[in-house]
Design an enzyme around this catalytic site. Structure first.
Site, PDB file in Angstrom:
ATOM      1  N   TYR A 153      -4.772  -3.967   0.600  1.00 19.71           N
ATOM      2  CA  TYR A 153      -3.398  -4.402   0.863  1.00 19.71           C
ATOM      3  C   TYR A 153      -3.333  -5.926   0.924  1.00 19.71           C
ATOM      4  O   TYR A 153      -2.488  -6.548   0.277  1.00 19.71           O
ATOM      5  CB  TYR A 153      -2.910  -3.790   2.172  1.00 19.71           C
ATOM      6  N   THR A 188       9.542  -0.084  10.349  1.00 25.60           N
ATOM      7  CA  THR A 188       9.796   0.799   9.215  1.00 25.60           C
ATOM      8  C   THR A 188       8.708   1.878   9.214  1.00 25.60           C
ATOM      9  O   THR A 188       7.880   1.944  10.110  1.00 25.60           O
ATOM     10  CB  THR A 188       9.745   0.024   7.888  1.00 25.60           C
TER      11      THR A 188
END
Length: 263
Positions: A153, A188
């Site tokens: 990531y 989120t």
């Protein structure tokens, strides 16, 4: 902030940051193109936009590279232009390097980096022809630092900075702006959807994410950065300090990161 009648294409628009950017831009009178893989969720986002909003839904997987030029042409045929492209589609990670299959590294790079490059390259000729445009990439604090369990990531987000910094220099004379936005913790489903070492979803809400900035607040701050055409914007809480530690006191950051219990 004036975005009325601007055509804005947002990838990864079916949830989280992309969804709330859509609402924020729609409130400002922008015309939207919303893309994601989940067409049903895109329809939900469209229905939640302010009444009379002009919204074009283009279901798209950013890793289906051979289809992106055709989808871009449909967007141009519909509105005649794209003023702002927001590369937001992405997926996170929760696994150690030693426990992560190479296929997972590749998938994360394909979505987060190559996907953004592919959409940008499809849109760029139209912006160059009009000699105006604005390209935005949603990076991360992980695009500036690295912590355990985020190797692929972080690599994908670091790659965005290298690519879009180069692009910014190349298109300056064409009146095309490039903005990199680095979110910190935003509330989120990013940690729930993150990939584990074997490629399965993490299915857990991290406490840091749960306690992060609301996506509504993030979207408003992001719109201000885009309106001001900032080259980079860091949006979050105390975690943003990691970027400045990396710049000015890298050794201190390294010692801190080694002791982190990152979930």
């Amino acid at each position: 902030m004036h975005f009325k009648d601007k055509v804005i294409w947002i990838t990864g628009a079916s949830s989280g940051i992309g969804e709330h950017l859509a609402y924020a831009f729609a409130e400002k009178g922008a015309d939207l193109i919303l893309s994601a893989r989940n067409e049903q969720e895109l329809q939900r986002v469209q229905q939640n936009c302010p009444r009379n909003s002009r919204v074009l839904l283009l279901s798209m997987d950013v890793t289906a590279y051979d289809k992106i030029s055709g989808i871009t042409a449909r967007a141009i045929n519909h509105y005649g232009k794209i003023d702002i492209l927001i590369n937001n589609a992405g997926i996170s990670q929760r696994s150690l390097v030693a426990d992560t299959a190479l296929s997972v590294d590749q998938k994360i790079m394909d979505v987060n980096f190559i996907g953004a490059v592919a959409v940008t390259k499809a849109v760029l000729p139209y912006m160059r022809q009009r000699k105006t445009g604005h390209i935005v990439a949603i990076s991360s604090v992980m695009g500036k630092i690295g912590t355990p369990r985020r190797s692929a990531y972080a690599a994908s987000k670091h790659a965005l900075h290298g690519f879009f910094d180069c692009l910014r220099a190349e298109v300056y004379s064409k009146n095309i702006s490039v903005t990199l936005i680095c979110p910190g913790y935003v509330h989120t489903n990013v940690s729930i959807n993150a990939l584990t070492g074997d490629g399965s979803p993490n299915n857990k809400m991290a406490e840091t994410t749960k306690g992060g900035l609301s996506p509504e607040a993030f979207a408003q701050k992001a719109l201000r950065a885009i309106y001001k055409k900032k080259e980079e914007a860091y949006i979050g809480g105390r975690e943003i300090m990691g970027i400045y530690l990396k710049r000015f006191l890298p050794g201190v950051l390294s010692r801190f990161v080694r002791g982190m219990d990152v979930k």
